[in-house]
Scaffold this motif. Structure first.
Motif, PDB file in Angstrom:
ATOM      1  N   VAL A 119      -3.678   7.056   2.894  1.00 19.43           N
ATOM      2  CA  VAL A 119      -3.704   5.634   2.539  1.00 19.43           C
ATOM      3  C   VAL A 119      -3.605   4.747   3.787  1.00 19.43           C
ATOM      4  O   VAL A 119      -4.428   3.862   3.992  1.00 19.43           O
ATOM      5  CB  VAL A 119      -2.562   5.294   1.551  1.00 19.43           C
ATOM      6  N   GLU A 130       4.031   1.399  -0.935  1.00 23.81           N
ATOM      7  CA  GLU A 130       4.812   1.463  -2.176  1.00 23.81           C
ATOM      8  C   GLU A 130       3.973   2.009  -3.324  1.00 23.81           C
ATOM      9  O   GLU A 130       4.457   2.821  -4.119  1.00 23.81           O
ATOM     10  CB  GLU A 130       5.350   0.078  -2.521  1.00 23.81           C
ATOM     11  N   ALA A 131       2.723   1.549  -3.410  1.00 21.07           N
ATOM     12  CA  ALA A 131       1.860   2.036  -4.487  1.00 21.07           C
ATOM     13  C   ALA A 131       1.673   3.546  -4.367  1.00 21.07           C
ATOM     14  O   ALA A 131       1.789   4.284  -5.348  1.00 21.07           O
ATOM     15  CB  ALA A 131       0.509   1.327  -4.436  1.00 21.07           C
ATOM     16  N   ALA A 132       1.408   4.005  -3.146  1.00 21.30           N
ATOM     17  CA  ALA A 132       1.173   5.440  -2.946  1.00 21.30           C
ATOM     18  C   ALA A 132       2.428   6.252  -3.255  1.00 21.30           C
ATOM     19  O   ALA A 132       2.379   7.259  -3.958  1.00 21.30           O
ATOM     20  CB  ALA A 132       0.712   5.694  -1.510  1.00 21.30           C
ATOM     21  N   ARG A 133       3.569   5.771  -2.738  1.00 17.97           N
ATOM     22  CA  ARG A 133       4.817   6.497  -2.983  1.00 17.97           C
ATOM     23  C   ARG A 133       5.168   6.509  -4.470  1.00 17.97           C
ATOM     24  O   ARG A 133       5.723   7.473  -4.981  1.00 17.97           O
ATOM     25  CB  ARG A 133       5.975   5.889  -2.177  1.00 17.97           C
ATOM     26  N   SER A 134       4.833   5.419  -5.179  1.00 14.98           N
ATOM     27  CA  SER A 134       5.185   5.352  -6.603  1.00 14.98           C
ATOM     28  C   SER A 134       4.410   6.375  -7.424  1.00 14.98           C
ATOM     29  O   SER A 134       4.830   6.744  -8.514  1.00 14.98           O
ATOM     30  CB  SER A 134       4.944   3.938  -7.154  1.00 14.98           C
ATOM     31  N   THR A 135       3.272   6.842  -6.897  1.00 16.83           N
ATOM     32  CA  THR A 135       2.536   7.878  -7.622  1.00 16.83           C
ATOM     33  C   THR A 135       2.980   9.278  -7.211  1.00 16.83           C
ATOM     34  O   THR A 135       2.410  10.265  -7.660  1.00 16.83           O
ATOM     35  CB  THR A 135       1.016   7.783  -7.383  1.00 16.83           C
ATOM     36  N   GLY A 136       3.966   9.356  -6.325  1.00 16.93           N
ATOM     37  CA  GLY A 136       4.513  10.658  -5.956  1.00 16.93           C
ATOM     38  C   GLY A 136       4.003  11.219  -4.639  1.00 16.93           C
ATOM     39  O   GLY A 136       4.369  12.330  -4.254  1.00 16.93           O
ATOM     40  N   LEU A 137       3.149  10.472  -3.943  1.00 17.42           N
ATOM     41  CA  LEU A 137       2.706  10.950  -2.634  1.00 17.42           C
ATOM     42  C   LEU A 137       3.889  10.948  -1.667  1.00 17.42           C
ATOM     43  O   LEU A 137       4.712  10.026  -1.681  1.00 17.42           O
ATOM     44  CB  LEU A 137       1.593  10.050  -2.078  1.00 17.42           C
ATOM     45  N   GLN A 154       0.833  -1.199   0.000  1.00 20.19           N
ATOM     46  CA  GLN A 154       0.000   0.000   0.000  1.00 20.19           C
ATOM     47  C   GLN A 154       0.869   1.250   0.000  1.00 20.19           C
ATOM     48  O   GLN A 154       0.607   2.210  -0.732  1.00 20.19           O
ATOM     49  CB  GLN A 154      -0.906  -0.001   1.238  1.00 20.19           C
TER      50      GLN A 154
END
Lengths: 224, 250
Positions: free
Chosen positions: A142, A126-133, A124
């Protein structure tokens, strides 16, 4: 039988004591509205600090949480109330209750929230960080919403304990429900006001208990 | 160097990665041109996923240089959150936010990272869901979607930010066989729209049909690379041949 009704369920005394007891109820509600958010804020700070991976922060945190979970809240409260004036800090009973609860229940809320955060899969984040959050945005949007939902029964259960513990305020003369009931009792030489306080505690807490067991049933059904 | 070849959009040079005593990447060089689709294959533990995760710095490389769309990814002065907007990533386990609808999943970064207004983010998110064929599932939660649909929402979440490069980390490995096709179809249409893509996957049929280049990795190094036909039909190295033979049997 007559005697029991006269001492514990005396209608005349109940009527006379009602305004005093209700004033206490108001203070209990106000006190709860103060200490529950304070404890949650303290807990959130501890839970977020627990995400910092460093031996220094880790040990400081463990010591802090252990200390305040092991320390009886009543003793902590009396110590603050009696001790702080010697440190040149003259605080009202209300303020002392607020501080004691911030320290004590914050440690409990902190452990619950930390467990909630730890329950969120790494993917969760990693997904958020990968979008730049950013890390903080990821936590806010998240991780925390899911974490709180996962530990909602525990948070509610702890909140129930906190509201009950506000009766400790009576020890440092905060005019909450129990304190007021005891005042009324000592004036009327009759324990009816105490029974009134008990009934009021039950009436305000019972719906929370119901809600809690429904949540717990749903959680265990969800796991099945 | 040939002067007609454009500057690569992804350039990783001398990438090393250690996990404790494990030396997972041992000096990997990978350049990807704009609009290129590169397939990375290799046995598990070969370092292919780690390499992919180094490119957007989900993993911190122990040594090396990485440039993506002209941004030095390892420079401490680089705003990594800003840089990551240009690099979409799709994960094996989808990693959708379960507490949000499909639309909410796509909108989050549009709102918080790209700074779009609610109405604009909603419009862009809806358009992204349209592109993956899930416009009618916008109000569904991930739990109400099939694996294939979840992965397509995850792709929509990434492409809504209009990235320059898309990274796919085994995007179909967690899917039931009958759901793989819908995800590959979305990847193919993305490919046709000119998206630069780096795909870690063993979908050989897809690689053969769509990939410009296949990279074979083993033990933290690139063993060989070339057009799909060459790698699959006449690999130069014994290790490549053995691996291709293994995945063929599935």
């Amino acid at each position: 039988m007559e005697e029991i009704v006269q001492s514990f369920f005396n209608a005349e005394i109940a009527q006379a004591a009602m305004p005093i007891v209700l004033a206490g109820l108001l203070n209990t509600v106000l006190l709860s509205l103060l200490v529950v958010p304070l404890g949650l804020i303290g807990g959130l700070i501890l839970a977020l600090l627990a995400q910092v991976k460093g031996p220094l922060v880790r040990w400081a945190l463990i010591s802090w949480v252990d200390f305040f979970r092991a320390f009886p809240p009543l003793v902590l409260l009396i110590l603050l109330f009696a001790g702080l004036p010697f440190a040149g800090l003259e605080l009202s009973g209300f303020a002392c209750v607020a501080i004691a609860f911030f320290l004590n229940t914050g440690a409990y809320y902190g452990e619950i929230l930390r467990a909630g955060i730890d329950s969120i899969p790494r993917g969760q984040v990693e997904a958020a960080r990968s979008t730049g959050l950013s890390g903080l945005q990821t936590m806010t949007w998240v991780v925390l919403p899911q974490a709180v939902r996962n530990v909602l029964p525990d948070l509610l259960s702890n909140t129930l304990e906190v509201v009950k513990l506000t009766s400790l305020g009576s020890v440092v003369a905060v005019p909450e429900l129990l304190f007021q009931a005891r005042q009324a009792q000592s004036v009327t030489y009759n324990p009816t006001p105490i029974v009134m306080a008990a009934v009021i505690y039950f009436l305000i807490l019972w719906p929370v208990v119901r809600l809690l067991s429904r949540l717990e049933n749903r959680a265990s059904a969800g796991r099945a | 160097m040939n002067s007609t070849v454009a500057e690569p959009i992804v350039a990783a040079r001398g990438i090393h990665k250690h996990f404790g005593h494990l030396h997972v990447l041992k000096g990997v060089d990978l350049e990807v041109a704009e609009r290129e689709l590169v397939f990375v294959i290799g046995p598990s533990g070969s370092g292919k996923s780690t390499l992919l995760r180094c490119l957007n710095r989900l993993e911190e490389p122990s040594a090396g240089n990485i440039t993506v769309a002209g941004i030095d990814m390892l420079d401490p002065r680089t705003d990594i959150n800003h840089a990551r907007q240009h690099i979409g990533m799709v994960f094996q386990s989808f990693n959708l936010y379960p507490h949000m609808t499909a639309l909410g999943n796509v909108m989050l970064a549009l709102r918080k990272v790209a700074g779009k207004s609610r109405t604009e983010a909603e419009k862009l998110a809806q358009a992204a869901l349209e592109r993956v064929g899930l416009a009618d599932r916008a109000d569904h939660r991930p739990a109400e979607l099939s694996g294939g649909q979840q992965q397509r929402v995850a792709i929509a979440r990434a492409i809504a930010l209009e990235p320059r490069v898309m990274l796919f980390d085994e995007p179909t490995s967690a899917l039931d066989p009958e759901l793989v096709g819908s995800v590959l179809a979305v990847m193919r249409s993305l490919r046709e729209s000119g998206m630069t893509m780096i795909v870690v996957s063993h979908e050989m049929g897809f690689a053969r049909a769509a990939a410009d280049r296949v990279v074979f990795m083993d033990h933290g190094l690139i063993v060989e690379q070339g057009p799909p036909a060459q790698i699959f039909e006449s690999p130069a190295h014994e290790r490549t041949r053995a691996f291709i033979g293994q995945i063929r049997q599935h």
